[in-house]
Design an enzyme around this catalytic site. Structure first.
Site, short mmCIF file in Angstrom:
data_model
loop_
_atom_site.label_atom_id
_atom_site.label_comp_id
_atom_site.label_asym_id
_atom_site.label_seq_id
_atom_site.Cartn_x
_atom_site.Cartn_y
_atom_site.Cartn_z
N LYS A 155 58.04 -15.34 7.29
CA LYS A 155 58.21 -16.42 6.38
C LYS A 155 57.46 -17.78 6.98
CE LYS A 155 61.80 -18.66 3.59
NZ LYS A 155 63.12 -18.93 3.38
N SER A 160 64.06 -18.22 -1.63
CA SER A 160 62.65 -18.59 -0.99
C SER A 160 61.68 -17.84 -0.15
CB SER A 160 63.31 -19.99 -0.31
OG SER A 160 63.62 -19.59 0.60
N SER A 196 68.11 -16.75 0.20
CA SER A 196 66.75 -16.42 0.32
C SER A 196 66.20 -15.25 0.82
CB SER A 196 66.23 -17.83 0.86
OG SER A 196 66.14 -18.85 -0.22
N1 GLN Z 1 68.37 -21.22 -3.69
C1 GLN Z 1 69.20 -21.72 -2.62
C2 GLN Z 1 68.46 -23.24 -2.50
O1 GLN Z 1 67.61 -23.34 -3.26
C3 GLN Z 1 68.83 -20.86 -1.44
C4 GLN Z 1 67.61 -21.20 -0.68
C5 GLN Z 1 67.78 -20.51 0.56
O2 GLN Z 1 68.52 -19.64 0.85
N2 GLN Z 1 66.72 -21.06 1.70
O3 GLN Z 1 69.01 -23.74 -1.80
#
Ligand code: GLN
Length: 474
Positions: free
Chosen positions: A77, A152, A176
């Site tokens: 990532k 994400s 994510s």
């Molecule tokens: N959807 C969650 C957020 O927007 C989780 C994102 C993540 O785990 N980085 O914070």
């Protein structure tokens, strides 16, 4: 194109009998990356480097000196530092930034001869659940290109889904790794908070952030976990508990006690095919002799608000370092110090990131701190205690990973809270620090992948992996 492999051990077997080489594999992945460029899974591909490393690793395999991950080609990532390579967190503010050191996990992966083929697209600073907040645009789901990848770590998931690499590394703050894995029919593991070093990972919300693998097999998830896990002098939050040889310890275990969330079946907010999948698995587990019981979780409605208050507060603090002075984007229109801060941040951050910085700053501000931040911390403790209590009685909690499958790209929610609510099933493990895994559970009637999630006690990843392996064979 070479075939797609479920596990590294399959690749190793074929290398051993001369059917494939690491070089051939890398070429095949590069071919898939080129033919699937429209999916937007990679922010950058390290083509030449991956090719030259593949030749070295083939030689090491021949001479018997190769590491555990020889033959594994991965994507990382774009919020994981890799020395000498660009890293952007999919944000304009870091668009041209180059890592000056490698994260601990990258060092450990490379030391075991993994090949990093590129950096994967993600939501900006990992804030999102659809990969739509990326400065570089959304990632398309390989199962249906009109739909999101999840987020994400959406690029990481699609890179594996479309065979652009064998496995990928994401980060999971509130879901994510697990949610994009479920949208793409893959396995996504969020280890216990404190299992893997966060050194060299761009911070979003430090008390939640964890690194996790996205794979096609439980064995590969176990292998990547054992390579990345364990104490690190650069991250004092890593627990000094022993790291088992997860991948070689996977075995079938006896009957288990499993709790599932009643609301996952009764709530109108959960897609009916997701519900039916959960019910099917509950029936299968019961038929195999496991005890599976419904539970009510009194704090369900507090999960998402608690997570977002705390995650935004931590984000507002972590992102204060992007000020146009230290590093990253500096507005060319800035004339003095204050306009450097204001303009660089206004022009460098996207809308969602700005929203979160403002909300985070608000909940931390004098006068509101007790009402929001301090309150949320207390609720977090209650959620942790209640979850631990359930896990004293049950071995696992079984819930969907997400309330619906991958949704259409561009679906405009007028209210961001609607989007945040879609994290309802993933944030419990994040708030409590518990390990959780998303497992592929078939496709819906439109051919879209669905995922179910298992949660267990802190540092019991071995049990989680053992049961996951068995679960996938149900
Ligand atoms: N959807 C969650 C957020 O927007 C989780 C994102 C993540 O785990 N980085 O914070």
């Amino acid at each position: 194109m070479t075939k797609s492999y479920t596990s590294l051990s399959e690749i190793k077997n074929e290398i051993a009998i001369g059917k494939v080489t690491v070089e051939k594999l890398v070429k095949s992945y590069l071919g898939n990356i080129a033919s699937n460029a429209h999916l937007n899974a990679f922010n950058e591909v390290f083509e030449n480097e991956a090719l030259s490393r593949s030749v070295e690793i083939d030689a090491r395999i021949k001479s018997g000196t190769a590491g555990k991950l020889a033959g594994m080609v991965i994507g990382i990532k774009d919020n994981i530092c890799y020395k000498g390579h660009k890293i952007s967190a999919s944000s304009k503010i870091l668009k041209d930034f180059t890592s000056v050191y490698s994260s601990t996990i990258v060092e450990r992966l490379l030391a075991e001869d993994a090949i990093i083929i590129g950096r994967c697209n993600c939501d900006e600073f990992a804030m999102g659940a659809a990969n739509e907040t990326s400065f570089f645009g959304p990632v398309k789901n390989y199962a249906d290109q009109t739909r999101v990848s999840g987020g994400s770590s959406g690029g990481s998931a699609v890179a594996v889904q479309a065979d652009m690499c064998h496995a990928a590394i994401g980060t999971d703050t509130g879901g994510s790794v697990r949610q994009p894995a479920s949208f793409c029919g893959l396995i996504g593991l969020k280890p216990t908070y404190g299992r893997i070093s966060r050194h060299g990972i761009i911070a979003y919300a430090s008390s939640f952030d964890q690194v996790g693998p996205i794979t096609r097999s439980v064995e590969d998830a176990a292998l990547l976990l054992e390579v990345m896990a364990g104490p690190d002098e650069y991250d004092s939050t890593v627990a000094s508990v022993a790291v088992p040889a997860f991948s070689s310890e996977i075995k079938k275990t006896g009957p288990k006690k499993i709790a599932y969330l009643q609301e996952a079946i009764s709530s109108p907010g959960v897609d009916s095919e997701v519900k039916n999948t959960l019910i099917t698995y509950i029936d299968k587990l019961r038929a195999e002799g496991h005890t599976v019981k419904p539970i009510a979780f009194d704090y369900l409605d507090y999960l998402v608000p608690t997570y977002y208050v705390l995650a935004m507060a931590e984000a507002s603090s972590n992102l204060s370092r992007y000020d146009g002075v230290h590093y990253g984007y500096r507005s060319p229109a800035a004339t003095d110090l204050v306009s450097t801060y204001k303009r660089s941040r206004s022009e460098g951050f996207g809308k969602e990131v700005k929203r979160r910085i403002m909300l985070g700053t608000f909940v931390l501000s004098a006068g509101y701190y007790d009402a929001y931040f301090a309150k949320a911390q207390k609720v977090r403790r209650l959620i942790r205690e209640k979850t631990d209590e359930i896990l004293q009685e049950y071995d696992f909690i079984l819930i969907p990973t997400a309330p619906e499958p991958a949704f259409p790209i561009g679906r405009q929610e007028k209210d961001p809270v609607v989007t945040y609510l879609s994290d309802i099933f993933t944030v419990q493990a994040s708030l409590t620090g518990a390990p959780a895994i998303s497992l592929p559970a078939g496709n819906n009637s439109k051919g879209l992948p669905l995922g179910l999630q298992l949660l267990t006690k802190h540092f019991e990843e071995q049990e989680l992996l053992n049961f996951s392996k068995y679960f996938l064979e149900l």
